[in-house]
Design a protein around this motif. Structure first.
Motif, PDB file in Angstrom:
ATOM      1  N   VAL A  27      -3.500  20.070 -22.947  1.00  0.00           N
ATOM      2  CA  VAL A  27      -3.057  21.248 -23.699  1.00  0.00           C
ATOM      3  C   VAL A  27      -2.014  22.024 -22.893  1.00  0.00           C
ATOM      4  N   THR A  28      -2.203  22.095 -21.594  1.00  0.00           N
ATOM      5  CA  THR A  28      -1.295  22.847 -20.732  1.00  0.00           C
ATOM      6  C   THR A  28      -0.010  22.074 -20.454  1.00  0.00           C
ATOM      7  N   TYR A  29      -0.143  20.801 -20.063  1.00  0.00           N
ATOM      8  CA  TYR A  29       1.006  20.085 -19.510  1.00  0.00           C
ATOM      9  C   TYR A  29       1.727  19.130 -20.440  1.00  0.00           C
ATOM     10  N   GLU A  30       1.059  18.597 -21.459  1.00  0.00           N
ATOM     11  CA  GLU A  30       1.751  17.626 -22.315  1.00  0.00           C
ATOM     12  C   GLU A  30       3.018  18.205 -22.948  1.00  0.00           C
ATOM     13  N   PRO A  31       3.002  19.468 -23.424  1.00  0.00           N
ATOM     14  CA  PRO A  31       4.247  20.010 -23.976  1.00  0.00           C
ATOM     15  C   PRO A  31       5.358  20.174 -22.929  1.00  0.00           C
ATOM     16  N   ILE A  32       4.989  20.239 -21.663  1.00  0.00           N
ATOM     17  CA  ILE A  32       5.966  20.483 -20.596  1.00  0.00           C
ATOM     18  C   ILE A  32       6.487  19.175 -20.002  1.00  0.00           C
ATOM     19  N   ILE A  33       5.566  18.244 -19.690  1.00  0.00           N
ATOM     20  CA  ILE A  33       5.969  17.035 -18.959  1.00  0.00           C
ATOM     21  C   ILE A  33       5.751  15.741 -19.736  1.00  0.00           C
ATOM     22  N   GLY A  34       5.127  15.803 -20.887  1.00  0.00           N
ATOM     23  CA  GLY A  34       4.920  14.611 -21.706  1.00  0.00           C
ATOM     24  C   GLY A  34       3.606  13.913 -21.403  1.00  0.00           C
ATOM     25  N   LYS A  35       3.180  13.094 -22.369  1.00  0.00           N
ATOM     26  CA  LYS A  35       1.891  12.425 -22.285  1.00  0.00           C
ATOM     27  C   LYS A  35       1.814  11.432 -21.133  1.00  0.00           C
ATOM     28  N   ASP A  36       2.850  10.633 -20.914  1.00  0.00           N
ATOM     29  CA  ASP A  36       2.800   9.610 -19.866  1.00  0.00           C
ATOM     30  C   ASP A  36       2.582  10.229 -18.490  1.00  0.00           C
ATOM     31  N   GLN A  37       3.344  11.269 -18.172  1.00  0.00           N
ATOM     32  CA  GLN A  37       3.166  11.916 -16.881  1.00  0.00           C
ATOM     33  C   GLN A  37       1.819  12.618 -16.802  1.00  0.00           C
ATOM     34  N   CYS A  38       1.370  13.228 -17.899  1.00  0.00           N
ATOM     35  CA  CYS A  38       0.039  13.867 -17.918  1.00  0.00           C
ATOM     36  C   CYS A  38      -1.041  12.849 -17.605  1.00  0.00           C
ATOM     37  N   GLU A 145      11.052  23.526  -5.793  1.00  0.00           N
ATOM     38  CA  GLU A 145      10.629  22.333  -5.056  1.00  0.00           C
ATOM     39  C   GLU A 145      10.431  21.203  -6.067  1.00  0.00           C
ATOM     40  N   ASP A 146      11.012  20.045  -5.787  1.00  0.00           N
ATOM     41  CA  ASP A 146      10.832  18.854  -6.606  1.00  0.00           C
ATOM     42  C   ASP A 146      10.038  17.842  -5.792  1.00  0.00           C
ATOM     43  N   TRP A 153       8.279  13.181 -11.405  1.00  0.00           N
ATOM     44  CA  TRP A 153       8.597  14.304 -10.531  1.00  0.00           C
ATOM     45  C   TRP A 153       7.869  15.544 -11.027  1.00  0.00           C
ATOM     46  N   MET A 154       7.410  16.337 -10.077  1.00  0.00           N
ATOM     47  CA  MET A 154       6.928  17.681 -10.386  1.00  0.00           C
ATOM     48  C   MET A 154       8.075  18.621 -10.022  1.00  0.00           C
ATOM     49  N   ASN A 155       8.562  19.359 -11.000  1.00  0.00           N
ATOM     50  CA  ASN A 155       9.673  20.290 -10.815  1.00  0.00           C
ATOM     51  C   ASN A 155       9.096  21.694 -10.836  1.00  0.00           C
ATOM     52  N   ASP A 156       8.879  22.243  -9.648  1.00  0.00           N
ATOM     53  CA  ASP A 156       8.098  23.461  -9.494  1.00  0.00           C
ATOM     54  C   ASP A 156       8.894  24.611  -8.893  1.00  0.00           C
ATOM     55  N   TYR A 157       8.348  25.793  -9.145  1.00  0.00           N
ATOM     56  CA  TYR A 157       8.659  26.959  -8.342  1.00  0.00           C
ATOM     57  C   TYR A 157       7.530  27.081  -7.332  1.00  0.00           C
ATOM     58  N   VAL A 158       7.862  27.465  -6.126  1.00  0.00           N
ATOM     59  CA  VAL A 158       6.856  27.887  -5.161  1.00  0.00           C
ATOM     60  C   VAL A 158       6.867  29.410  -5.218  1.00  0.00           C
ATOM     61  N   MET A 159       5.701  29.961  -5.536  1.00  0.00           N
ATOM     62  CA  MET A 159       5.556  31.404  -5.651  1.00  0.00           C
ATOM     63  C   MET A 159       4.649  31.897  -4.537  1.00  0.00           C
ATOM     64  N   GLY A 160       4.834  33.118  -4.109  1.00  0.00           N
ATOM     65  CA  GLY A 160       4.026  33.658  -3.036  1.00  0.00           C
ATOM     66  C   GLY A 160       3.704  35.118  -3.255  1.00  0.00           C
ATOM     67  N   LYS A 161       2.662  35.523  -2.573  1.00  0.00           N
ATOM     68  CA  LYS A 161       2.247  36.915  -2.612  1.00  0.00           C
ATOM     69  C   LYS A 161       1.735  37.304  -1.244  1.00  0.00           C
ATOM     70  N   LEU A 162       2.233  38.445  -0.746  1.00  0.00           N
ATOM     71  CA  LEU A 162       1.691  39.005   0.482  1.00  0.00           C
ATOM     72  C   LEU A 162       0.448  39.795   0.123  1.00  0.00           C
ATOM     73  N   LEU A 163      -0.601  39.570   0.868  1.00  0.00           N
ATOM     74  CA  LEU A 163      -1.877  40.239   0.627  1.00  0.00           C
ATOM     75  C   LEU A 163      -2.078  41.329   1.666  1.00  0.00           C
ATOM     76  N   THR A 164      -2.611  42.447   1.264  1.00  0.00           N
ATOM     77  CA  THR A 164      -2.959  43.477   2.224  1.00  0.00           C
ATOM     78  C   THR A 164      -4.405  43.218   2.639  1.00  0.00           C
ATOM     79  N   VAL A 165      -4.589  43.058   3.932  1.00  0.00           N
ATOM     80  CA  VAL A 165      -5.908  42.720   4.460  1.00  0.00           C
ATOM     81  C   VAL A 165      -6.715  43.969   4.685  1.00  0.00           C
TER      82      VAL A 165
END
Length: 165
Positions: A27-38, A145-146, A153-165
């Motif tokens: 449900v999440t990935y087939e519309p994005i990357i297709g059935k074969d890659q899923c 990042e690919d 191929w996974m065609n991604d964004y790398v996202m980050g968050k600084l956490l306050t400890v």
């Protein structure tokens, strides 16, 4: 929906993780990357032996709503730079929009803080609408990042968050 809790996952939970992932994966990935890659990626990542190896390297958590499993997440770290990595976070489609994802992500961030972590990163497909959720949770795109995986191929964004400890 209320009554969210998390608990550490054990190897005995692998069939549950696979079941939860079956509810979310296509449900999440087939519309994005297709059935074969899923199909290919699910077979590689969510078979019992692969998950057992991942559980040796990552901390897995099950999300429950009123004692019913409705999601899971895993993270690892820190790496040599002190950065933790969120590898997986999924909530079932029936639970999306109820605060479940926010609760689960916040629980993982709290775990990282308890381990003295001050940064967490994740990968998200560049066409995945979940990117908006992560941005609302304070994550920012750091870079693209690919990543090759089999014939795909996974065609991604790398996202980050600084956490306050």
């Amino acid at each position: 929906m209320s009554g969210f809790t998390t608990r550490a996952a054990r190897p005995a939970d692998i069939p549950l993780v696979i079941d939860l992932q079956k509810q979310t994966w296509w449900v999440t990935y087939e519309p994005i990357i297709g059935k074969d890659q899923c199909d290919d990626m699910f077979a590689r990542i969510y078979n019992e032996s692969a998950l057992l190896r991942q559980m040796d390297e990552h901390r897995f958590f099950i999300l429950e709503a009123d004692s019913t499993a409705c999601g899971f997440a895993s993270y690892a770290g820190p790496d040599p730079n002190g950065i933790f990595k969120l590898h997986k976070i999924y909530v079932t489609p029936a639970t999306q929009g109820t605060g479940a994802g926010r609760f689960l992500l916040s629980a993982i961030e709290d775990q990282v803080k308890q381990r003295k972590g001050n940064e967490i990163r994740l990968n998200v497909n560049r066409h995945n609408p979940a990117r908006t959720f992560y941005e609302k949770m304070g994550y920012r795109i750091l870079f693209e990042e690919d990543i090759p995986i089999g014939d795909f191929w996974m065609n991604d964004y790398v996202m980050g968050k600084l956490l306050t400890v």
